[in-house]
Design a protein around this motif. Structure first.
Motif, PDB file in Angstrom:
ATOM      1  N   GLU A   1      35.695 -90.853  -1.826  1.00 58.54           N
ATOM      2  CA  GLU A   1      37.016 -91.071  -1.297  1.00 58.54           C
ATOM      3  C   GLU A   1      38.140 -89.859  -1.283  1.00 58.54           C
ATOM      4  O   GLU A   1      38.655 -89.735  -0.233  1.00 58.54           O
ATOM      5  CB  GLU A   1      37.684 -92.406  -1.806  1.00 58.54           C
TER       6      GLU A   1
ATOM      7  N   GLN B   1      39.822 -85.418   6.054  1.00 62.59           N
ATOM      8  CA  GLN B   1      40.652 -86.169   7.174  1.00 62.59           C
ATOM      9  C   GLN B   1      41.948 -85.492   7.322  1.00 62.59           C
ATOM     10  O   GLN B   1      42.664 -85.689   8.507  1.00 62.59           O
ATOM     11  CB  GLN B   1      40.717 -87.682   7.059  1.00 62.59           C
TER      12      GLN B   1
ATOM     13  N   ARG C   1      38.579 -96.860   0.321  1.00 62.69           N
ATOM     14  CA  ARG C   1      37.886 -97.467   1.217  1.00 62.69           C
ATOM     15  C   ARG C   1      37.229 -98.857   0.426  1.00 62.69           C
ATOM     16  O   ARG C   1      37.130 -99.867   1.412  1.00 62.69           O
ATOM     17  CB  ARG C   1      36.681 -96.685   1.820  1.00 62.69           C
TER      18      ARG C   1
ATOM     19  N   ALA D   1      39.136 -88.149   2.324  1.00 64.11           N
ATOM     20  CA  ALA D   1      40.715 -87.860   2.424  1.00 64.11           C
ATOM     21  C   ALA D   1      41.054 -86.420   2.632  1.00 64.11           C
ATOM     22  O   ALA D   1      41.723 -86.150   3.544  1.00 64.11           O
ATOM     23  CB  ALA D   1      41.609 -88.394   1.098  1.00 64.11           C
TER      24      ALA D   1
ATOM     25  N   GLN E   1      46.215 -96.412   0.550  1.00 64.57           N
ATOM     26  CA  GLN E   1      45.045 -97.291   0.793  1.00 64.57           C
ATOM     27  C   GLN E   1      44.043 -97.119   1.995  1.00 64.57           C
ATOM     28  O   GLN E   1      43.084 -97.909   1.847  1.00 64.57           O
ATOM     29  CB  GLN E   1      46.037 -98.568   0.929  1.00 64.57           C
ATOM     30  N   GLN E   2      44.533 -96.476   2.821  1.00 66.63           N
ATOM     31  CA  GLN E   2      43.695 -96.094   3.865  1.00 66.63           C
ATOM     32  C   GLN E   2      42.313 -95.241   3.186  1.00 66.63           C
ATOM     33  O   GLN E   2      41.401 -95.558   3.800  1.00 66.63           O
ATOM     34  CB  GLN E   2      44.385 -95.029   5.019  1.00 66.63           C
ATOM     35  N   TYR E   3      42.537 -94.362   2.423  1.00 69.56           N
ATOM     36  CA  TYR E   3      41.599 -93.698   1.894  1.00 69.56           C
ATOM     37  C   TYR E   3      40.739 -94.460   0.615  1.00 69.56           C
ATOM     38  O   TYR E   3      39.692 -94.043   0.186  1.00 69.56           O
ATOM     39  CB  TYR E   3      42.190 -92.521   1.384  1.00 69.56           C
TER      40      TYR E   3
ATOM     41  N   GLN F   1      38.570-100.469  -1.633  1.00 75.78           N
ATOM     42  CA  GLN F   1      39.905-101.463  -2.000  1.00 75.78           C
ATOM     43  C   GLN F   1      39.835-101.525  -3.524  1.00 75.78           C
ATOM     44  O   GLN F   1      40.439-102.766  -4.147  1.00 75.78           O
ATOM     45  CB  GLN F   1      39.884-102.775  -1.279  1.00 75.78           C
TER      46      GLN F   1
ATOM     47  N   SER G   1      50.492 -96.461   2.077  1.00 74.04           N
ATOM     48  CA  SER G   1      49.759 -96.708   3.169  1.00 74.04           C
ATOM     49  C   SER G   1      48.502 -95.418   3.251  1.00 74.04           C
ATOM     50  O   SER G   1      47.355 -96.247   3.617  1.00 74.04           O
ATOM     51  CB  SER G   1      50.785 -96.554   4.312  1.00 74.04           C
ATOM     52  N   LEU G   2      48.960 -94.448   3.137  1.00 75.09           N
ATOM     53  CA  LEU G   2      47.906 -93.615   3.361  1.00 75.09           C
ATOM     54  C   LEU G   2      46.735 -93.584   2.205  1.00 75.09           C
ATOM     55  O   LEU G   2      45.511 -93.521   2.313  1.00 75.09           O
ATOM     56  CB  LEU G   2      48.399 -91.897   3.229  1.00 75.09           C
TER      57      LEU G   2
END
Length: 176
Positions: free
Chosen positions: A97, A104, A87, A101, A83-85, A89, A80-81
């Motif tokens: 990215e 953040q 960006r 990451a 996929q969040q980073y 896809q 999940s993390l």
């Protein structure tokens, strides 16, 4: 029989499939057969070993169904993390990215250090990027080494005075 208490039935079913030798435990080799990145490549040997060691409560070099179930939850959180980073896809994390990451996640790392990690952990290509397994590996090692550094940086100054053998001990105990 059904899944033991506290084990997700899907994880139990998967465990039985992955436990090829029906020993009741999963080895790093069996784990590697079970885990894939977004591009369908197998997880890296080092990462599988790191995960086995993390979820092996008996220190036998393998994990039981409880460890496997916990590992699957752990991987899902990382996915999940990731996929969040990721960006764009693309299924992998590019240099920019990766920089975002780290920022953040609270790591203040130079672009040169991120480039070094890409050179070490990415597939060789004109546009190197990190797959899920390597992302997990990097983040786990960063966290472990950061914890070790913070133990020595009691004043929170951002630097420590460290003897060579203290440094080696810190790295070896955190990386293996």
């Amino acid at each position: 029989g059904g899944a033991p208490p506290g084990v997700d039935p899907e994880a139990f079913s998967w465990f039985q499939t992955v436990d090829v030798d029906h020993s009741g435990y999963i080895s790093a080799k069996e784990l590697k057969q079970a885990l894939v990145n977004n591009n369908w490549s197998s997880f890296n040997d080092e990462t599988c070993l790191l995960m086995i060691n993390m979820f092996d409560k008996t220190r036998s070099g393998r994990m039981d169904v409880f460890g496997f179930s916990a590992l699957l939850r752990f991987i899902q959180q990382w996915r999940s993390l990731f996929q969040q980073y990721d960006r764009d896809q693309s299924g992998s994390i590019s240099f920019s990215e990766l920089q975002q990451a780290f920022s953040q996640m609270g790591y203040n790392l130079s672009p040169q250090f991120s480039q070094l990690l890409l050179a070490r952990y990415a597939q060789r290509s004109p546009n190197p990027s990190i797959q899920l397994d390597r992302f997990i590996h990097i983040c786990m090692q960063l966290q472990s080494l950061t914890d070790a550094f913070r133990e020595k940086d009691t004043a929170l100054a951002g630097n420590v005075r460290l003897g060579y053998e203290d440094f080696l001990t810190m790295v070896v105990t955190r990386m293996l």
